[in-house]
Design a protein around this motif. Structure first.
Motif, mmCIF file in Angstrom:
data_model
loop_
_atom_site.group_PDB
_atom_site.id
_atom_site.type_symbol
_atom_site.label_atom_id
_atom_site.label_comp_id
_atom_site.label_asym_id
_atom_site.label_seq_id
_atom_site.Cartn_x
_atom_site.Cartn_y
_atom_site.Cartn_z
ATOM 1 N N LEU A 174 -1.377 8.714 3.888
ATOM 2 C CA LEU A 174 -2.621 9.177 3.258
ATOM 3 C C LEU A 174 -2.683 10.700 3.253
ATOM 4 C CD1 LEU A 174 -5.140 6.604 4.789
ATOM 5 C CD2 LEU A 174 -4.504 6.788 2.369
ATOM 6 N N TYR A 175 -2.212 11.323 4.333
ATOM 7 C CA TYR A 175 -2.150 12.789 4.362
ATOM 8 C C TYR A 175 -1.231 13.321 3.259
ATOM 9 C CZ TYR A 175 -4.456 13.075 8.991
ATOM 10 O OH TYR A 175 -5.358 13.020 10.032
ATOM 11 N N ARG A 176 -0.075 12.687 3.067
ATOM 12 C CA ARG A 176 0.850 13.131 2.018
ATOM 13 C C ARG A 176 0.203 12.999 0.641
ATOM 14 N NH1 ARG A 176 4.675 10.270 5.119
ATOM 15 N NH2 ARG A 176 4.844 8.570 3.594
ATOM 16 N N ALA A 177 -0.520 11.903 0.451
ATOM 17 C CA ALA A 177 -1.198 11.706 -0.831
ATOM 18 C C ALA A 177 -2.278 12.759 -1.042
ATOM 19 C CB ALA A 177 -1.792 10.301 -0.884
ATOM 20 N N SER A 178 -3.037 13.041 -0.012
ATOM 21 C CA SER A 178 -4.081 14.062 -0.097
ATOM 22 C C SER A 178 -3.472 15.419 -0.433
ATOM 23 C CB SER A 178 -4.842 14.129 1.228
ATOM 24 O OG SER A 178 -5.672 15.271 1.291
ATOM 25 N N HIS A 179 -2.380 15.748 0.235
ATOM 26 C CA HIS A 179 -1.712 17.036 -0.010
ATOM 27 C C HIS A 179 -1.232 17.139 -1.452
ATOM 28 C CE1 HIS A 179 0.720 20.579 0.541
ATOM 29 N NE2 HIS A 179 1.821 19.925 0.198
ATOM 30 N N ALA A 180 -0.859 15.986 -2.044
ATOM 31 C CA ALA A 180 -0.378 15.987 -3.429
ATOM 32 C C ALA A 180 -1.514 16.084 -4.433
ATOM 33 C CB ALA A 180 0.442 14.717 -3.687
ATOM 34 N N LYS A 226 1.210 14.623 -8.824
ATOM 35 C CA LYS A 226 2.102 15.777 -9.004
ATOM 36 C C LYS A 226 2.311 16.098 -10.485
ATOM 37 C CE LYS A 226 4.629 15.516 -4.624
ATOM 38 N NZ LYS A 226 5.932 15.254 -3.970
ATOM 39 N N GLN A 227 2.067 15.083 -11.335
ATOM 40 C CA GLN A 227 2.159 15.308 -12.781
ATOM 41 C C GLN A 227 0.840 15.828 -13.349
ATOM 42 O OE1 GLN A 227 3.451 11.669 -14.676
ATOM 43 N NE2 GLN A 227 5.028 11.308 -13.114
ATOM 44 N N GLY A 228 -0.148 16.015 -12.478
ATOM 45 C CA GLY A 228 -1.440 16.512 -12.920
ATOM 46 C C GLY A 228 -2.367 15.426 -13.425
ATOM 47 N N LYS A 229 -2.010 14.162 -13.214
ATOM 48 C CA LYS A 229 -2.845 13.050 -13.672
ATOM 49 C C LYS A 229 -3.972 12.803 -12.659
ATOM 50 C CE LYS A 229 -0.001 12.184 -17.102
ATOM 51 N NZ LYS A 229 0.929 11.048 -17.033
ATOM 52 N N ILE A 271 0.843 -1.206 0.000
ATOM 53 C CA ILE A 271 0.000 0.000 0.000
ATOM 54 C C ILE A 271 0.877 1.254 0.000
ATOM 55 C CG2 ILE A 271 -1.708 1.305 1.323
ATOM 56 C CD1 ILE A 271 -2.995 -1.324 2.090
ATOM 57 N N ASP A 272 1.998 1.222 0.716
ATOM 58 C CA ASP A 272 2.914 2.362 0.661
ATOM 59 C C ASP A 272 3.389 2.607 -0.768
ATOM 60 O OD1 ASP A 272 2.875 3.143 3.305
ATOM 61 O OD2 ASP A 272 4.594 1.927 3.896
ATOM 62 N N ASP A 273 3.708 1.531 -1.485
ATOM 63 C CA ASP A 273 4.152 1.662 -2.873
ATOM 64 C C ASP A 273 3.047 2.248 -3.740
ATOM 65 O OD1 ASP A 273 6.100 1.095 -5.049
ATOM 66 O OD2 ASP A 273 4.546 -0.311 -5.711
ATOM 67 N N LYS A 274 1.811 1.797 -3.526
ATOM 68 C CA LYS A 274 0.681 2.331 -4.289
ATOM 69 C C LYS A 274 0.471 3.816 -3.992
ATOM 70 C CE LYS A 274 -1.076 -1.099 -6.737
ATOM 71 N NZ LYS A 274 -1.189 -1.021 -8.210
ATOM 72 N N LEU A 275 0.603 4.190 -2.738
ATOM 73 C CA LEU A 275 0.435 5.596 -2.373
ATOM 74 C C LEU A 275 1.554 6.454 -2.987
ATOM 75 C CD1 LEU A 275 -0.679 5.249 1.367
ATOM 76 C CD2 LEU A 275 -2.086 6.001 -0.556
ATOM 77 N N ASP A 276 2.771 5.921 -3.010
ATOM 78 C CA ASP A 276 3.873 6.658 -3.643
ATOM 79 C C ASP A 276 3.613 6.850 -5.138
ATOM 80 O OD1 ASP A 276 5.294 6.954 -1.302
ATOM 81 O OD2 ASP A 276 6.523 5.159 -1.608
ATOM 82 N N GLN A 277 3.112 5.795 -5.801
ATOM 83 C CA GLN A 277 2.762 5.917 -7.222
ATOM 84 C C GLN A 277 1.682 6.979 -7.413
ATOM 85 O OE1 GLN A 277 1.905 2.179 -9.304
ATOM 86 N NE2 GLN A 277 3.003 1.073 -7.696
ATOM 87 N N ALA A 278 0.685 6.966 -6.538
ATOM 88 C CA ALA A 278 -0.405 7.929 -6.639
ATOM 89 C C ALA A 278 0.105 9.352 -6.481
ATOM 90 C CB ALA A 278 -1.462 7.623 -5.582
ATOM 91 N N ILE A 279 0.989 9.560 -5.519
ATOM 92 C CA ILE A 279 1.550 10.898 -5.271
ATOM 93 C C ILE A 279 2.316 11.384 -6.502
ATOM 94 C CG2 ILE A 279 3.281 12.149 -3.925
ATOM 95 C CD1 ILE A 279 2.402 10.379 -1.506
ATOM 96 N N PHE A 296 -7.450 1.101 -6.584
ATOM 97 C CA PHE A 296 -6.512 2.140 -7.004
ATOM 98 C C PHE A 296 -6.787 2.467 -8.466
ATOM 99 C CE2 PHE A 296 -4.634 -0.566 -3.766
ATOM 100 C CZ PHE A 296 -4.236 0.358 -2.806
ATOM 101 N N ASP A 297 -7.200 3.709 -8.720
ATOM 102 C CA ASP A 297 -7.515 4.165 -10.078
ATOM 103 C C ASP A 297 -6.496 5.230 -10.459
ATOM 104 O OD1 ASP A 297 -8.641 4.986 -12.466
ATOM 105 O OD2 ASP A 297 -10.695 4.797 -11.722
ATOM 106 N N PHE A 298 -5.494 4.818 -11.236
ATOM 107 C CA PHE A 298 -4.384 5.695 -11.585
ATOM 108 C C PHE A 298 -4.473 6.073 -13.060
ATOM 109 C CE2 PHE A 298 -1.383 3.642 -8.206
ATOM 110 C CZ PHE A 298 -2.183 4.166 -7.203
ATOM 111 N N ASN A 299 -4.929 7.298 -13.305
ATOM 112 C CA ASN A 299 -4.976 7.813 -14.679
ATOM 113 C C ASN A 299 -5.734 6.866 -15.605
ATOM 114 O OD1 ASN A 299 -4.411 9.724 -16.675
ATOM 115 N ND2 ASN A 299 -2.507 8.688 -17.295
#
Length: 724
Positions: free
Chosen positions: A551-557, A528-531, A516-524, A600-603
């Motif tokens: 989760l807070y870091r991801a939200s902030h991103a 940040k790329q606007g995706k 999940i940490d890896d997924k959150l890092d991918q999401a962040i 996880f819905d990434f782009n």
């Protein structure tokens, strides 16, 4: 906010125990909700009591032990153990007032209006009084054992969660000398006693005993009696590293646990101050842990009262018919069905019978070589246990991991572990220092000379009883990579094996956190790329500080995060720059929401997983847990539709607000949606559809017309035929 953000700021976290109490308050709200059937409201109030009992036995007991040694380390919200202990008891007292106001002002008057009566002694008819008098003398009197409490006879041991009477009495010739005794209300009799003369009229067992308790003290006068009970520290403390036989150690700890410290005293508020002071001194309990009730002690009796009521189906939830695909029933080869494609089930809307059938067919299948299974909580009369035993007796290699440390199920699991061993199964107890909480079963078959693995993986326990009222999800699959992973998991649990990697499954400890940490890092990175990035998760509880900070870091991103969390949520929403992209829903309804879903819905690229694990530190660090993907596209779509339906629920959902309270959805302009009712109705509709198709598929039977003289005469029995 400028500069580097401290995502671990205590102001960003809600205390775990207070969050749990907020969850129980949401359950209490269901007992006050007039949209719920009346008898179900009674049950909800009883559930709040049962929840509190377990909470005090374990969580509050743990806080009390930490506070007793002045444990200095604060929790994520910055509260010490002593501060938490005080705050929890303060909030629990407020809840007690709300519970009894609900009972006395709302529920009891409501059931009377339906001609359902919970009577006191003063309300009885003459015939009913004579009935309880006879019941006391014929049934209760021989069993009751009063325990005097004086200088020669010490205060007796009061067992956990038992009802007792605190009695004050005087001798006939010495009315100024107060004497004391206790009397345990025997639990071998039903607490809710049905009265004659009225269809739904009841009285509580303790009220019968109180009415005639003086007859146990000949030549003495009872001046006061009050019902009380204690909740003790029931947490199991097994030092696994110091024992060579875990089973014996658990059994020994179960005996010791019965004598844990008193954590909570509940007593009727009719007791005198002097008698109460004496009782609290004998029990060594502080004032803040004393709970005076304005009604019957221990409201769990309401579940039995609701179940005892007859001829009022309209006061209960409407029945529905759970669905089972024909290919997964006992008339079809379940392995053929699983080999053809994966199957997704959502209980209780889909029958749990298919899971039991999976093990049953394996137990008698000549091609099955081995069955391997983890058991965390099973029912008291588990069919799965029987079929595992049958499989061993039929020559299958059966390996069962029974988690004997499953809280409050230890005794039951020890019993089944012994039974399985007697039936020839190889029983293992997991890894030192870890609870095995994953829900996994593996059947190994030989097919045309090759080995094929069949699996069931789920979010909930292999418990045929709780499967009727816990919502859980699971899949059947014959995926080869998952099968290899499952084999490696069982080798890890039973022997000395540390697989370097898993193909598709993710295992705690460590594995699920890392995933999940890896997924959150991918999401962040994508955000940040606007995706466009959206993360949707459903779980029972969210309390792990590191996971919340991530989760807070991801939200902030800029990652959009939707969370459905039934119980504990230590995350706060609406913090500017921290959690303003996070929305939290909680569903409390007819069924206990227990499934765990991670999407996880990434782009535009979506992946969907189910798991046995919540995002709690214990699940991520100290348990063997399983997270697994849904690979089949139609099943992934189905799982996402299930999530979306729950997310759009607007009847049973509460939304977490920035002030840390939960509020119902504003339904103005919305079509009412109760997700659980929707799933139940859909299941019944599928059953009706299959029945219709089955009936339509039956061939029409044509019968030749007989001549008039050969036509049977239905009114003429002279031919010796039987009219019945």
């Amino acid at each position: 906010m400028s500069g580097k953000r401290n995502y671990n700021d205590p102001n960003y976290y809600t205390n775990r125990e207070l969050s749990w109490l907020a969850f129980n308050d949401r359950v209490l709200e269901e007992s006050r909700d007039k949209l719920n059937p009346l008898l179900e409201r009674l049950k909800f109030l009883g559930i709040t009591q049962n929840n509190l009992d377990e909470f005090f036995m374990v969580r509050v007991a743990s806080l009390a032990k930490l506070a007793a040694v002045d444990y200095p380390k604060p929790d994520a919200s910055g509260m010490t153990a002593e501060e938490q202990l005080r705050a929890v008891n303060k909030q629990a007292h407020e809840m007690l007032v709300k519970q009894y106001n609900t009972l006395n002002r709302s529920l009891l008057p409501a059931i009377v209006s339906e001609n359902i009566f919970l009577k006191s002694i003063d309300d009885l008819t003459d015939a009913q009084f004579q009935f309880i008098k006879g019941y006391f003398h014929d049934e209760l009197y021989p069993v009751l054992t009063p325990m005097a409490d004086d200088s020669s006879r010490p205060f007796p041991f009061i067992a956990n969660d038992t009802l007792n009477l605190a009695i004050q009495l005087v001798q006939a010739d010495d009315p100024d000398t107060k004497l004391y005794a206790t009397l345990q209300i025997p639990d071998v009799f039903p607490r809710v006693v049905r009265l004659p003369g009225e269809e739904n009229s009841f009285i509580l067992l303790e009220d019968i005993i109180k009415a005639f308790v003086g007859q146990l003290f000949v030549n003495y006068q009872v001046t006061e009696s009050a019902v009380f009970r204690v909740i003790r520290d029931m947490d199991l403390d097994v030092a696994e590293e110091d024992t060579s036989d875990l089973l014996k150690e658990v059994q020994q700890q179960l005996k010791l646990r019965e004598h844990g410290n008193v954590i909570r005293l509940e007593i009727e508020n009719t007791i005198s101050k002097k008698a109460l002071k004496r009782l609290t001194k004998q029990l060594s309990i502080p004032d803040y842990a004393v709970y005076e009730t304005s009604g019957p002690v221990d409201l769990t009796f309401l579940n039995k009262l609701a179940s005892a009521v007859v001829n009022h189906p309209e006061l209960k939830y409407p029945k529905f018919t759970a669905y089972q695909a024909k290919a997964l029933d006992h008339n079809h080869n379940i392995f053929d069905a699983i080999r053809s494609h994966d199957w997704l089930m959502q209980h209780p809307y889909d029958k749990f019978d298919a899971v039991v059938e999976f093990i049953r067919q394996a137990s008698v299948d000549p091609d099955t070589l081995a069955i391997k299974m983890t058991l965390y909580r099973v029912s008291g009369d588990s069919p799965i246990i029987r079929y595992l035993g049958r499989a061993a007796q039929n020559g299958k290699q059966v390996t069962v991991l029974v988690e004997v440390k499953a809280r409050f199920d230890e005794q039951n699991n020890v019993h089944w572990a012994k039974q399985l061993e007697k039936m020839g199964c190889h029983v293992i107890y997991g890894l030192i220092g870890l609870k095995t909480h994953c829900k996994l079963s593996l059947v190994v078959r030989r097919e045309q000379g090759d080995i094929r693995r069949y699996m069931h993986m789920g979010t909930g326990n292999y418990n045929d009883v709780t499967a009727h009222f816990y919502t859980d999800m699971g899949i059947f699959t014959a995926n080869n990579d998952m099968g290899i992973d499952a084999t490696n998991i069982f080798n890890m649990l039973s022997g000395y094996s540390k697989p370097p990697y898993f193909h598709q499954l993710h295992i705690s400890p460590k594995g699920i956190r890392e995933f999940i940490d890896d997924k959150l890092d991918q999401a962040i990175a994508l955000a940040k790329q606007g995706k466009p990035v959206t993360i949707r998760m459903k779980m029972n509880s969210l309390s792990d500080q590191k996971m919340i900070a991530h989760l807070y870091r991801a939200s902030h991103a800029g990652v959009k995060i939707h969370l459905i969390i039934r119980g504990i949520c230590c995350l706060k929403v609406g913090i500017e720059g921290i959690s303003d992209n996070i929305t939290v829903h909680s569903i409390v309804g007819r069924f206990l929401e227990h499934s765990r879903i991670y999407i996880f819905d990434f782009n535009g690229q979506r992946t969907t997983y189910l798991a046995s694990a919540d995002l709690m530190t214990r699940n991520l660090n100290r348990r063997v847990e399983l997270l697994f993907p849904i690979n089949q596209s139609d099943l992934e779509e189905q799982a996402n539709q299930i999530y979306d339906t729950m997310w759009n629920d607007n009847l049973k959902t509460r939304v977490l607000t920035p002030d840390d309270t939960y509020r119902r959805v504003d339904r103005r302009g919305l079509t009412a949606l109760d997700a659980q009712a929707y799933f139940a109705e859909a299941a019944s509709a599928k059953v009706a559809r299959d029945q219709h198709l089955e009936a339509a598929a039956k061939p029409t039977e044509f019968q030749p017309m007989l001549s008039p003289e050969n036509q049977p005469n239905p009114l003429n029995y002279d031919d010796g035929s039987d009219p019945d």
